[in-house]
Scaffold this motif. Structure first.
Motif, PDB file in Angstrom:
ATOM      1  N   LYS A 115       0.836  -1.212   0.000  1.00 43.41           N
ATOM      2  CA  LYS A 115       0.000   0.000   0.000  1.00 43.41           C
ATOM      3  C   LYS A 115       0.864   1.254   0.000  1.00 43.41           C
ATOM      4  O   LYS A 115       0.651   2.187  -0.767  1.00 43.41           O
ATOM      5  CB  LYS A 115      -0.900   0.018   1.256  1.00 43.41           C
ATOM      6  CG  LYS A 115      -2.103  -0.881   1.174  1.00 43.41           C
ATOM      7  CD  LYS A 115      -2.910  -0.845   2.471  1.00 43.41           C
ATOM      8  CE  LYS A 115      -3.920  -1.999   2.501  1.00 43.41           C
ATOM      9  NZ  LYS A 115      -4.198  -2.454   3.871  1.00 43.41           N
ATOM     10  N   LYS A 157       1.296   4.148  -2.965  1.00 43.41           N
ATOM     11  CA  LYS A 157       1.103   5.576  -2.637  1.00 43.41           C
ATOM     12  C   LYS A 157       2.327   6.378  -3.069  1.00 43.41           C
ATOM     13  O   LYS A 157       2.209   7.420  -3.716  1.00 43.41           O
ATOM     14  CB  LYS A 157       0.858   5.719  -1.125  1.00 43.41           C
ATOM     15  CG  LYS A 157       0.502   7.134  -0.666  1.00 43.41           C
ATOM     16  CD  LYS A 157      -0.153   7.105   0.741  1.00 43.41           C
ATOM     17  CE  LYS A 157      -0.485   8.522   1.228  1.00 43.41           C
ATOM     18  NZ  LYS A 157       0.657   9.122   1.975  1.00 43.41           N
ATOM     19  N   GLU A 192      -3.278   4.841  -7.670  1.00 46.02           N
ATOM     20  CA  GLU A 192      -4.499   4.535  -6.907  1.00 46.02           C
ATOM     21  C   GLU A 192      -5.150   3.296  -7.502  1.00 46.02           C
ATOM     22  O   GLU A 192      -5.010   3.038  -8.708  1.00 46.02           O
ATOM     23  CB  GLU A 192      -5.457   5.731  -6.993  1.00 46.02           C
ATOM     24  CG  GLU A 192      -4.986   6.925  -6.171  1.00 46.02           C
ATOM     25  CD  GLU A 192      -5.952   8.110  -6.285  1.00 46.02           C
ATOM     26  OE1 GLU A 192      -5.617   9.194  -5.792  1.00 46.02           O
ATOM     27  OE2 GLU A 192      -7.045   7.941  -6.882  1.00 46.02           O
ATOM     28  N   LYS A 236     -11.598  -0.165  -5.055  1.00 40.25           N
ATOM     29  CA  LYS A 236     -11.982  -0.877  -3.826  1.00 40.25           C
ATOM     30  C   LYS A 236     -13.167  -1.780  -4.154  1.00 40.25           C
ATOM     31  O   LYS A 236     -13.986  -1.439  -5.006  1.00 40.25           O
ATOM     32  CB  LYS A 236     -12.402   0.141  -2.751  1.00 40.25           C
ATOM     33  CG  LYS A 236     -11.244   0.770  -1.956  1.00 40.25           C
ATOM     34  CD  LYS A 236     -11.786   1.513  -0.734  1.00 40.25           C
ATOM     35  CE  LYS A 236     -10.725   2.259   0.099  1.00 40.25           C
ATOM     36  NZ  LYS A 236      -9.330   1.978  -0.156  1.00 40.25           N
TER      37      LYS A 236
END
Ligand code: 3DD
Length: 415
Positions: free
Chosen positions: A387, A391, A396, A399
């Motif tokens: 993650k 970043k 991105e 979800k």
């Protein structure tokens, strides 16, 4: 404790390398900022046997920021960057490492163990093995350890199986954010880097033989193909051989490949994968290198015994004159990426070493609760590294919706 390095005046040069690595290790820097605040390693003594590179320096400084005191030794006689060793020594790390410390390799490990570690960090298993054989008296202080590489994890799994392992070990190598990237993309690029820095030869059009199609072999095969080489894979595992064939690589036994190869790289983790039988069949001028952890993948002693002349004609290139040909061995058959270049790029070590830092913190948090076995890096830590890396890369992702979560948990919904 103090330290023993090649030349402490190289510290400034080392600091420049350290700062360059920091620029490309955002995940580890984010962890260091948290460690500075939380001090999760306060009072912890660490003995580390790692390749002393600019990336390792960023890891060591992160552990130090977390409150640990550290003794560091090199995990290969040729992989220590002397500037980095000097820089870390000046930073209060007890460093016992210098490039070319073959005769003092285990002496350095013994010096590092004088810190009486609570945690060990190993790359290849030489420190863990020394602790379990020559310094059993120190094991009572140890709450756990980490292992960076496949070869070391294999050794420690055998120790566990035989009931020899006397403290819990975290197999950092087996974290997805380590092996999928470090072993594949790191070894792929850094092995080519080492070969090119040593030889400066053209790869395009050459027969590039790779022994071993594990994650390291896969990465190296793709990078060599990308440079225009004709890649040939040798394997002992049917499944990996099939995968190599389906990935579009030529697959054949080493006894055949040895007759046509121009460049040979072993990356199997096994012993004498290239031996006298193969070298006798090689073309005049063939180049042999290893990118596996230990230098036993190539039977160098056969070359030593069967050559009439041996000469270092370039840094990291030794010319062996045999009765009917010349053979070129790179970096004494030691891991070419670290011996002739700087190892994997900082961006992949960012993930490997973030796993290391989080694994060390996890060991401290779980001290006394773990068994004497080899553990995987907890999935939560592995994914945390992924993650943070996404970043840092400005990427991105989607979800799952509630509907999708329920669908994945269900079984009734079908055609
Ligand atoms: N390894 C490769 N490149 C490295 C670097 N730049 N710094 C430290 C260690 C480095 C080897 C290990 O990360 C590990 O991936 C292995 O040996 O499997």
């Amino acid at each position: 404790m103090e330290y023993k390095v090649k030349d402490i005046s190289l510290a400034d040069e080392g600091e420049k390398l350290f700062k360059w690595a920091e620029q490309h290790m955002p995940v580890l820097i984010s962890i260091r900022k948290e460690f500075e605040k939380e001090k999760p390693l306060k009072g912890i003594k660490i003995a580390a046997c790692l390749h002393v590179t600019k990336e390792t320096a960023v890891l060591i400084k992160t552990l130090q920021a977390g409150g640990a005191s550290i003794a560091l030794t090199g995990s290969n006689p040729l992989s220590t960057n002397d500037g980095i060793a000097a820089y870390l020594a000046k930073q209060g790390i007890h460093v016992f490492a210098w490039r070319g410390n073959h005769d003092k390799y285990y002496w350095c490990i013994e010096q590092a163990l004088k810190i009486k570690p609570n945690i060990t960090m190993d790359d290849g298993g030489d420190l863990v093995t020394t602790l379990h054989t020559k310094h059993k008296e120190l094991i009572k202080n140890v709450i756990g350890g980490t292992e960076e590489t496949t070869t070391g994890v294999n050794r420690q799994r055998v120790m566990e199986k035989n009931g020899i392992l006397k403290y819990p070990l975290i197999a950092v190598n087996d974290a997805m954010t380590k092996f999928l990237f470090d072993n594949r993309y790191g070894t792929g690029q850094s092995s080519i880097d080492g070969i090119l820095r040593a030889t400066s030869i053209l790869l395009a059009g050459k027969n590039f033989v790779i022994a071993g199609y594990g994650w390291c072999g896969r990465g190296l095969a793709n990078r060599a193909r990308g440079m225009g080489a004709h890649v040939i894979i040798t394997e002992v595992d049917e499944i990996r051989a099939l995968e190599a064939a389906m990935d579009g690589f030529e697959v054949m036994p080493m006894k055949k490949a040895s007759m046509i190869g121009d460049i040979f790289v072993t990356v199997t983790g096994n012993k004498h994968v290239i031996d006298g039988r193969h070298i006798k069949k090689m073309k005049d001028g063939a180049i042999i290198a290893n990118s596996g952890h230990f230098d036993n993948e190539i039977d160098v002693s056969w070359l030593e015994k069967n050559s009439t002349k041996k000469e270092e004609i370039r840094k990291n290139v030794v010319e062996y004159t045999l009765s009917d040909k010349k053979i070129y061995l790179l970096a004494e058959g030691r891991l070419i990426n670290l011996a002739a270049a700087e190892g994997h790029p900082s961006e992949v070590m960012d993930m490997s070493f973030s796993n290391q830092a989080l694994a060390v913190k996890w060991i401290v948090e779980n001290a006394g609760k773990l068994k004497n076995k080899v553990y995987k890096v907890p999935d939560k830590l592995d994914r945390e590294v992924a993650k943070r890396k996404l970043k840092a890369m400005g990427i991105e992702i989607d979800k799952l919706t509630k509907e999708q979560i329920n669908y994945m948990r269900g079984w009734k919904e079908g055609t």
